[in-house]
Design a protein around this motif. Structure first.
Motif, PDB file in Angstrom:
ATOM      1  N   VAL A   1     -15.233 -85.400 -60.617  1.00 10.14           N
ATOM      2  CA  VAL A   1     -16.133 -84.735 -59.678  1.00 10.14           C
ATOM      3  C   VAL A   1     -15.349 -84.471 -58.399  1.00 10.14           C
ATOM      4  N   SER A   2     -15.369 -83.251 -57.920  1.00 12.64           N
ATOM      5  CA  SER A   2     -14.678 -82.887 -56.685  1.00 12.64           C
ATOM      6  C   SER A   2     -15.681 -82.242 -55.735  1.00 12.64           C
ATOM      7  N   ILE A   3     -15.754 -82.758 -54.517  1.00 15.30           N
ATOM      8  CA  ILE A   3     -16.644 -82.208 -53.486  1.00 15.30           C
ATOM      9  C   ILE A   3     -15.802 -81.893 -52.250  1.00 15.30           C
ATOM     10  N   GLN A   4     -15.863 -80.652 -51.797  1.00 14.10           N
ATOM     11  CA  GLN A   4     -15.142 -80.228 -50.596  1.00 14.10           C
ATOM     12  C   GLN A   4     -16.128 -79.588 -49.627  1.00 14.10           C
ATOM     13  N   ALA A   5     -15.933 -79.857 -48.349  1.00 11.96           N
ATOM     14  CA  ALA A   5     -16.757 -79.250 -47.309  1.00 11.96           C
ATOM     15  C   ALA A   5     -15.886 -78.969 -46.090  1.00 11.96           C
ATOM     16  N   ALA A   6     -16.249 -77.941 -45.341  1.00 16.50           N
ATOM     17  CA  ALA A   6     -15.461 -77.572 -44.161  1.00 16.50           C
ATOM     18  C   ALA A   6     -16.344 -76.893 -43.138  1.00 16.50           C
ATOM     19  N   ILE A   7     -15.972 -77.089 -41.869  1.00 14.72           N
ATOM     20  CA  ILE A   7     -16.581 -76.366 -40.757  1.00 14.72           C
ATOM     21  C   ILE A   7     -15.447 -75.743 -39.953  1.00 14.72           C
ATOM     22  N   ASP A   8     -15.404 -74.423 -39.933  1.00 17.78           N
ATOM     23  CA  ASP A   8     -14.395 -73.686 -39.181  1.00 17.78           C
ATOM     24  C   ASP A   8     -15.082 -72.463 -38.588  1.00 17.78           C
ATOM     25  N   LYS A   9     -15.432 -72.536 -37.304  1.00 16.69           N
ATOM     26  CA  LYS A   9     -16.225 -71.483 -36.687  1.00 16.69           C
ATOM     27  C   LYS A   9     -15.436 -70.205 -36.456  1.00 16.69           C
ATOM     28  N   ASP A  10     -14.091 -70.251 -36.636  1.00 21.62           N
ATOM     29  CA  ASP A  10     -13.329 -69.007 -36.606  1.00 21.62           C
ATOM     30  C   ASP A  10     -13.662 -68.148 -37.818  1.00 21.62           C
ATOM     31  N   PHE A  11     -14.074 -68.803 -38.909  1.00 20.27           N
ATOM     32  CA  PHE A  11     -14.403 -68.092 -40.142  1.00 20.27           C
ATOM     33  C   PHE A  11     -15.901 -67.853 -40.277  1.00 20.27           C
ATOM     34  N   SER A  12     -16.700 -68.902 -40.042  1.00 19.05           N
ATOM     35  CA  SER A  12     -18.149 -68.790 -40.194  1.00 19.05           C
ATOM     36  C   SER A  12     -18.818 -69.950 -39.461  1.00 19.05           C
ATOM     37  N   THR A  13     -20.035 -69.715 -38.982  1.00 17.53           N
ATOM     38  CA  THR A  13     -20.793 -70.796 -38.346  1.00 17.53           C
ATOM     39  C   THR A  13     -21.473 -71.683 -39.387  1.00 17.53           C
ATOM     40  N   ALA A  14     -21.512 -71.240 -40.632  1.00 16.39           N
ATOM     41  CA  ALA A  14     -22.141 -72.027 -41.694  1.00 16.39           C
ATOM     42  C   ALA A  14     -21.146 -73.030 -42.275  1.00 16.39           C
ATOM     43  N   ILE A  15     -21.670 -74.089 -42.887  1.00 24.24           N
ATOM     44  CA  ILE A  15     -20.823 -75.083 -43.541  1.00 24.24           C
ATOM     45  C   ILE A  15     -20.306 -74.514 -44.856  1.00 24.24           C
ATOM     46  N   GLN A  16     -19.002 -74.607 -45.069  1.00 24.50           N
ATOM     47  CA  GLN A  16     -18.414 -74.206 -46.341  1.00 24.50           C
ATOM     48  C   GLN A  16     -18.496 -75.401 -47.299  1.00 24.50           C
ATOM     49  N   TYR A  17     -18.871 -75.108 -48.547  1.00 21.44           N
ATOM     50  CA  TYR A  17     -19.098 -76.203 -49.499  1.00 21.44           C
ATOM     51  C   TYR A  17     -18.657 -75.776 -50.894  1.00 21.44           C
ATOM     52  N   LYS A  18     -18.003 -76.684 -51.609  1.00 29.15           N
ATOM     53  CA  LYS A  18     -17.607 -76.427 -52.993  1.00 29.15           C
ATOM     54  C   LYS A  18     -17.724 -77.720 -53.782  1.00 29.15           C
ATOM     55  N   GLU A  19     -18.307 -77.610 -54.976  1.00 32.70           N
ATOM     56  CA  GLU A  19     -18.434 -78.771 -55.862  1.00 32.70           C
ATOM     57  C   GLU A  19     -17.954 -78.388 -57.248  1.00 32.70           C
ATOM     58  N   ARG A  20     -17.185 -79.272 -57.865  1.00 31.53           N
ATOM     59  CA  ARG A  20     -16.699 -79.055 -59.219  1.00 31.53           C
ATOM     60  C   ARG A  20     -16.918 -80.325 -60.030  1.00 31.53           C
ATOM     61  N   PHE A  21     -17.294 -80.127 -61.297  1.00 28.79           N
ATOM     62  CA  PHE A  21     -17.478 -81.253 -62.214  1.00 28.79           C
ATOM     63  C   PHE A  21     -16.992 -80.817 -63.584  1.00 28.79           C
ATOM     64  N   GLY A  22     -16.277 -81.685 -64.276  1.00 28.91           N
ATOM     65  CA  GLY A  22     -15.803 -81.265 -65.584  1.00 28.91           C
ATOM     66  C   GLY A  22     -15.127 -82.373 -66.366  1.00 28.91           C
ATOM     67  N   ILE A  23     -14.781 -82.020 -67.590  1.00 30.63           N
ATOM     68  CA  ILE A  23     -13.992 -82.856 -68.484  1.00 30.63           C
ATOM     69  C   ILE A  23     -12.575 -82.309 -68.484  1.00 30.63           C
ATOM     70  N   SER A  24     -11.580 -83.168 -68.426  1.00 28.73           N
ATOM     71  CA  SER A  24     -10.217 -82.698 -68.295  1.00 28.73           C
ATOM     72  C   SER A  24      -9.273 -83.461 -69.215  1.00 28.73           C
ATOM     73  N   ILE A  25      -8.120 -82.845 -69.429  1.00 29.73           N
ATOM     74  CA  ILE A  25      -7.034 -83.486 -70.163  1.00 29.73           C
ATOM     75  C   ILE A  25      -5.996 -83.938 -69.139  1.00 29.73           C
ATOM     76  N   PRO A  26      -5.826 -85.233 -68.922  1.00 31.09           N
ATOM     77  CA  PRO A  26      -4.870 -85.700 -67.911  1.00 31.09           C
ATOM     78  C   PRO A  26      -3.445 -85.738 -68.452  1.00 31.09           C
ATOM     79  N   ILE A  27      -2.505 -85.346 -67.610  1.00 35.89           N
ATOM     80  CA  ILE A  27      -1.083 -85.424 -67.930  1.00 35.89           C
ATOM     81  C   ILE A  27      -0.418 -86.161 -66.783  1.00 35.89           C
ATOM     82  N   ASN A  28       0.148 -87.325 -67.047  1.00 34.93           N
ATOM     83  CA  ASN A  28       0.798 -88.130 -66.017  1.00 34.93           C
ATOM     84  C   ASN A  28       2.281 -88.282 -66.334  1.00 34.93           C
ATOM     85  N   PHE A  29       3.117 -88.099 -65.314  1.00 36.27           N
ATOM     86  CA  PHE A  29       4.558 -88.259 -65.535  1.00 36.27           C
ATOM     87  C   PHE A  29       5.244 -88.611 -64.218  1.00 36.27           C
TER      88      PHE A  29
END
Length: 264
Positions: free
Chosen positions: A236-264
């Protein structure tokens, strides 16, 4: 003296519908996420380097003629490049004198939801580089950096009008960069909270001295991964941002999923 860790996540999803009573669209989505940690420690010196890269695209059958019909198009669902490098020299206890370089950008053209013709960002345009000198409190899984001497520089080499206006406004057409001076706080936390669950949390705050403190730029991210089996993770990934140079609204993104991990 050096330690290195690389994590890669690959995701893929396909949905196919035909006369489905509940509605919905056929879609195809793929993506990848890479996180690299490269750290050095010797005596009172330490360097913490992190590299993050993520990219994903999705295609939906919005016209109802098949997902590959020319009326449908690929849309960017994830696009991020971030590089961090923090040098620290131990002052006392868990406190270090520190300097930081942070670089953020993206790989591909980005569009607003209301205009699919004129991009507002492009590959490496903009590039936002933050440099600071300050104090850092660091333990094995937690760190906080404080700086009252920070420069935030935004570069844009792409001359397309929509991109330039989104970053710099309509004035100074020949401008390719701008510099802001201010204060900066960076918080980082990563830890296995349970045997198969890892949490990564980040918080960045930048106050431009030319603006009221209420206009402080804030970005935050929480990434939780859970190991299901040797070959599968869920995240689960949740991102949020406030940057009034871009917008006065809160920027928000959420991702959820099943993944194949590769570690090295």
């Amino acid at each position: 003296r050096w330690t290195a860790k690389n994590d890669m996540i690959l995701t893929f999803e396909q949905t196919q519908t035909s006369n489905w009573a509940a509605g919905g669209y056929s879609s195809l989505t793929f993506g990848g996420l890479f996180k690299g940690f490269y750290n050095y420690k010797h005596n009172k010196h330490k360097v913490d380097n992190t590299v993050e890269a993520a990219y994903g695209r999705t295609r939906q059958d919005l016209c109802g003629k098949g997902i590959w019909d020319k009326e449908n198009e690929w849309i960017k669902s994830e696009d991020r490049i971030e590089i961090n490098s923090i040098y620290g020299y131990q002052a006392v206890g868990f406190w270090n004198y520190s300097s930081l370089i942070n670089i953020k950008s993206q790989f591909d053209d980005g569009y607003s939801k209301d205009d699919r013709q004129n991009p507002i960002s492009a590959g490496l345009s903009p590039v936002v580089m933050t440099t600071s000198i300050g104090l850092e409190y660091k333990k094995s899984y937690f760190s906080t950096l404080f700086s009252v001497l920070t420069g935030k520089t935004t570069y844009c080499l792409d001359k397309r009008q929509s991109i330039h206006e989104a970053i710099f406004g309509k004035d100074d057409w020949d401008r390719t960069w701008k510099l802001s001076l201010g204060s900066y706080i960076k918080v980082f936390y990563q830890r296995d909270v349970m045997k198969n669950i890892n949490i990564l949390a980040k918080l960045d705050l930048f106050w431009d001295y030319d603006k009221p403190i209420i206009d402080t730029d804030i970005t935050t991210e929480i990434f939780v991964s859970m190991k299901i089996s040797k070959y599968l993770n869920t995240f689960v990934s949740i991102q949020a941002a406030i940057d009034k140079d871009f917008s006065t609204a809160i920027q928000y993104k959420e991702r959820f999923g099943i993944s194949i991990p590769i570690n090295f």
